[in-house]
Scaffold this active site. Structure first.
Site, PDB file in Angstrom:
ATOM      1  N   SER A  58       0.851  -1.207   0.000  1.00 29.02           N
ATOM      2  CA  SER A  58       0.000   0.000   0.000  1.00 29.02           C
ATOM      3  C   SER A  58       0.882   1.250   0.000  1.00 29.02           C
ATOM      4  O   SER A  58       2.065   1.165   0.303  1.00 29.02           O
ATOM      5  CB  SER A  58      -0.890  -0.014   1.246  1.00 29.02           C
ATOM      6  OG  SER A  58      -1.567  -1.260   1.320  1.00 29.02           O
ATOM      7  N   GLY A  59       0.267   2.358  -0.345  1.00 25.36           N
ATOM      8  CA  GLY A  59       1.003   3.627  -0.364  1.00 25.36           C
ATOM      9  C   GLY A  59       1.009   4.209  -1.764  1.00 25.36           C
ATOM     10  O   GLY A  59       0.201   3.824  -2.609  1.00 25.36           O
ATOM     11  N   SER A  60       1.947   5.127  -2.020  1.00 25.38           N
ATOM     12  CA  SER A  60       1.961   5.767  -3.341  1.00 25.38           C
ATOM     13  C   SER A  60       3.008   5.138  -4.257  1.00 25.38           C
ATOM     14  O   SER A  60       2.814   5.084  -5.471  1.00 25.38           O
ATOM     15  CB  SER A  60       2.237   7.266  -3.179  1.00 25.38           C
ATOM     16  OG  SER A  60       3.514   7.476  -2.608  1.00 25.38           O
ATOM     17  N   GLY A  73       5.991  -0.748  -0.025  1.00 28.77           N
ATOM     18  CA  GLY A  73       6.806   0.439   0.195  1.00 28.77           C
ATOM     19  C   GLY A  73       7.245   0.507   1.645  1.00 28.77           C
ATOM     20  O   GLY A  73       7.048  -0.435   2.414  1.00 28.77           O
ATOM     21  N   ALA A  74       7.819   1.630   2.008  1.00 34.66           N
ATOM     22  CA  ALA A  74       8.194   1.867   3.412  1.00 34.66           C
ATOM     23  C   ALA A  74       8.365   3.363   3.604  1.00 34.66           C
ATOM     24  O   ALA A  74       8.532   4.122   2.652  1.00 34.66           O
ATOM     25  CB  ALA A  74       9.499   1.149   3.757  1.00 34.66           C
ATOM     26  N   ASP A  75       8.328   3.773   4.856  1.00 35.13           N
ATOM     27  CA  ASP A  75       8.497   5.202   5.142  1.00 35.13           C
ATOM     28  C   ASP A  75       9.954   5.557   5.383  1.00 35.13           C
ATOM     29  O   ASP A  75      10.403   6.659   5.076  1.00 35.13           O
ATOM     30  CB  ASP A  75       7.670   5.582   6.381  1.00 35.13           C
ATOM     31  CG  ASP A  75       6.215   5.284   6.138  1.00 35.13           C
ATOM     32  OD1 ASP A  75       5.686   5.774   5.124  1.00 35.13           O
ATOM     33  OD2 ASP A  75       5.624   4.521   6.907  1.00 35.13           O
ATOM     34  N   GLY A 123       3.713   2.122   7.781  1.00 31.07           N
ATOM     35  CA  GLY A 123       2.467   2.538   8.387  1.00 31.07           C
ATOM     36  C   GLY A 123       2.124   3.997   8.162  1.00 31.07           C
ATOM     37  O   GLY A 123       1.103   4.492   8.594  1.00 31.07           O
ATOM     38  N   GLU A 137      -0.343  -5.341   5.917  1.00 32.73           N
ATOM     39  CA  GLU A 137       0.949  -5.437   5.226  1.00 32.73           C
ATOM     40  C   GLU A 137       1.845  -6.433   5.942  1.00 32.73           C
ATOM     41  O   GLU A 137       2.476  -7.286   5.331  1.00 32.73           O
ATOM     42  CB  GLU A 137       1.647  -4.080   5.170  1.00 32.73           C
ATOM     43  CG  GLU A 137       1.002  -3.086   4.232  1.00 32.73           C
ATOM     44  CD  GLU A 137       1.645  -1.719   4.308  1.00 32.73           C
ATOM     45  OE1 GLU A 137       2.325  -1.405   5.306  1.00 32.73           O
ATOM     46  OE2 GLU A 137       1.452  -0.941   3.352  1.00 32.73           O
ATOM     47  N   LYS A 171      13.924   7.614   1.521  1.00 28.98           N
ATOM     48  CA  LYS A 171      13.628   6.769   2.688  1.00 28.98           C
ATOM     49  C   LYS A 171      14.913   6.246   3.334  1.00 28.98           C
ATOM     50  O   LYS A 171      14.867   5.628   4.386  1.00 28.98           O
ATOM     51  CB  LYS A 171      12.764   5.591   2.281  1.00 28.98           C
ATOM     52  CG  LYS A 171      11.536   5.772   1.396  1.00 28.98           C
ATOM     53  CD  LYS A 171      10.750   6.977   1.507  1.00 28.98           C
ATOM     54  CE  LYS A 171       9.449   7.054   0.750  1.00 28.98           C
ATOM     55  NZ  LYS A 171       8.629   5.926   0.546  1.00 28.98           N
TER      56      LYS A 171
HETATM   57  O1  DER Z   1       1.888   2.417   5.029  1.00 25.41           O
HETATM   58  C1  DER Z   1       2.916   1.864   4.569  1.00 25.41           C
HETATM   59  O2  DER Z   1       3.698   1.191   5.248  1.00 25.41           O
HETATM   60  C2  DER Z   1       3.222   2.108   3.118  1.00 25.41           C
HETATM   61  O3  DER Z   1       4.095   1.151   2.653  1.00 25.41           O
HETATM   62  C3  DER Z   1       3.681   3.512   2.967  1.00 25.41           C
HETATM   63  O4  DER Z   1       4.135   4.017   4.181  1.00 25.41           O
HETATM   64  C4  DER Z   1       4.720   3.782   1.918  1.00 25.41           C
HETATM   65  O5  DER Z   1       4.271   4.973   1.402  1.00 25.41           O
HETATM   66  P1  DER Z   1       4.833   5.695   0.099  1.00 25.41           P
HETATM   67  O6  DER Z   1       5.137   4.620  -0.915  1.00 25.41           O
HETATM   68  O7  DER Z   1       3.689   6.559  -0.307  1.00 25.41           O
HETATM   69  O8  DER Z   1       6.027   6.448   0.556  1.00 25.41           O
END
Ligand code: DER
Length: 208
Positions: free
Chosen positions: A29-31, A86-88, A99, A107, A125
């Protein structure tokens, strides 16, 4: 590189290098993952790949359906070949903060069912220690009735402040795909993340 271009390049590289035919693929999830699903769908069409996709959120489910990919779930596929997400933030030991998009629980569950976990994280990141780049705190999903005691327990045990995530396009707190709340724990100093992760998971009412 502009952020969007970097996300797209990283996402395409991840899909091109780690996805093959006849796989059960978890979709994060995410962009950034939006680019990865674009590329997944393109490859499925061009290479006539046989693939089923398991979502990690309502958002991921929509992406799978919108791209005409085959939707599946953990009932049908409790074991996945690969999850792509993805990840932050990512530290030197590949510890992740996830998250930011509020989808951390499913996830983590789906990632835990997969043989391989591919994280797409562009240069923004990348950090030496968690907290250097990502300033919004560590997301913790909680059962709504428990958010105050969980917040207090985290602050008491590890310092900092665990703040209830409020919604922007809705009055009140963010409600997750699992009907829970999220605390964003703004920690004050580096931690032994393995230890902290286990300890937080042991707090009654914490949910991931
Ligand atoms: O919620 C998550 O862990 C998603 O992977 C997200 O945080 C990643 O977001 P982004 O791809 O929009 O940076």
């Amino acid at each position: 590189l502009m952020a969007e271009e970097a996300k797209k390049l990283a996402a395409y590289a991840a899909v091109d290098n780690h996805i093959q035919n006849n796989q059960v693929v978890g979709v994060g999830s995410g962009s950034t993952i939006v680019y990865a699903v674009d590329r997944l769908a393109e490859r499925v069409r061009q290479e006539k790949l046989n693939m089923v996709c398991v979502p990690t959120s309502f958002q991921a489910r929509q992406l799978i359906l919108q791209h005409g990919l085959t939707l599946s779930d953990l009932d049908r596929h409790p074991e996945l070949d690969v999850v792509i997400d993805g990840a932050d933030e990512v530290d030197a030991a590949l510890t992740l903060i996830k998250g930011g998009g509020g989808c951390l629980t499913q996830e983590k569950i789906v990632a835990g069912c997969a043989k391989h976990f591919i994280v797409i994280a562009d240069y923004r990141k990348d950090s030496k220690a968690l907290g250097q780049q990502w300033k919004k705190g560590v997301p913790v999903e909680v059962i709504p009735m428990a958010y105050v005691p969980v917040s207090r327990a985290i602050a008491r045990r590890f310092g900092g402040e665990a703040v209830l995530r409020m919604a922007v396009s809705k009055a009140g707190p963010v409600v997750t795909d699992n009907s829970n709340f999220i605390l964003d724990w703004k920690f004050e100093h580096a931690q032994n993340w393995k230890e902290v992760n286990t300890a937080i998971k042991m707090i009654p009412g914490q949910y991931r």
